[in-house]
Design a protein around this motif. Structure first.
Motif, PDB file in Angstrom:
ATOM      1  N   ALA A 197      45.844 -10.418   1.189  1.00 13.55           N
ATOM      2  CA  ALA A 197      45.673 -10.555   2.644  1.00 13.55           C
ATOM      3  C   ALA A 197      46.238 -11.869   3.171  1.00 13.55           C
ATOM      4  N   LEU A 198      46.563 -12.794   2.286  1.00 14.67           N
ATOM      5  CA  LEU A 198      47.015 -14.115   2.727  1.00 14.67           C
ATOM      6  C   LEU A 198      48.274 -14.073   3.604  1.00 14.67           C
ATOM      7  N   PRO A 199      49.306 -13.309   3.283  1.00 13.03           N
ATOM      8  CA  PRO A 199      50.467 -13.259   4.175  1.00 13.03           C
ATOM      9  C   PRO A 199      50.130 -12.745   5.586  1.00 13.03           C
ATOM     10  N   ALA A 200      49.264 -11.726   5.662  1.00 14.37           N
ATOM     11  CA  ALA A 200      48.857 -11.212   6.973  1.00 14.37           C
ATOM     12  C   ALA A 200      48.060 -12.258   7.740  1.00 14.37           C
ATOM     13  N   TYR A 201      47.205 -12.986   7.043  1.00 15.96           N
ATOM     14  CA  TYR A 201      46.448 -14.070   7.676  1.00 15.96           C
ATOM     15  C   TYR A 201      47.391 -15.144   8.212  1.00 15.96           C
ATOM     16  N   ASP A 202      48.368 -15.549   7.401  1.00 13.49           N
ATOM     17  CA  ASP A 202      49.285 -16.625   7.795  1.00 13.49           C
ATOM     18  C   ASP A 202      50.032 -16.327   9.092  1.00 13.49           C
ATOM     19  N   THR A 203      50.317 -15.071   9.346  1.00  7.86           N
ATOM     20  CA  THR A 203      51.064 -14.701  10.552  1.00  7.86           C
ATOM     21  C   THR A 203      50.182 -14.132  11.656  1.00  7.86           C
ATOM     22  N   SER A 204      48.871 -14.165  11.452  1.00  8.20           N
ATOM     23  CA  SER A 204      47.948 -13.540  12.405  1.00  8.20           C
ATOM     24  C   SER A 204      47.778 -14.362  13.678  1.00  8.20           C
ATOM     25  N   GLU A 205      47.384 -13.690  14.735  1.00  6.58           N
ATOM     26  CA  GLU A 205      47.124 -14.339  16.024  1.00  6.58           C
ATOM     27  C   GLU A 205      46.043 -15.406  15.907  1.00  6.58           C
TER      28      GLU A 205
END
Length: 94
Positions: free
Chosen positions: A63-71
């Motif tokens: 989930a870290l990549p999705a977190y890094d680019t999250s709003e």
């Protein structure tokens, strides 16, 4: 895994006033698949060499990549970035 964000704010920042707004931002990360839990901890010390706030996210490593680019993550950086004097990021397995 645990994702720790440990923050030292700039001198004069009212950390207590930031806790709830920061919690509101990071609570939105719980809607990202693979992020399971959020904790915020404030320091119980006012010593100059101590950090002020610890944000702990329990997440799947994937989930870290999705977190890094999250709003919410981008909001955190843009809203509070200039108030941060030092920051440490630490990831580890449970």
């Amino acid at each position: 895994m645990k994702h720790y964000i440990i923050v030292k704010f700039t001198e004069g920042t009212d950390v207590k006033a930031l806790v709830e707004p920061v919690r509101e931002i990071f609570t939105r990360t719980l809607s990202i698949p693979g992020i399971h839990e959020l904790e915020l901890k404030t320091s119980n010390s006012d010593r100059a060499n101590r950090f002020d706030l610890m944000i702990i996210l329990d997440m799947d490593k994937e989930a870290l990549p999705a977190y890094d680019t999250s709003e919410p993550h981008l909001c955190w950086k843009s809203r509070y970035g200039e108030l941060i004097a030092k920051k440490a990021i630490f990831d580890c397995d449970d």
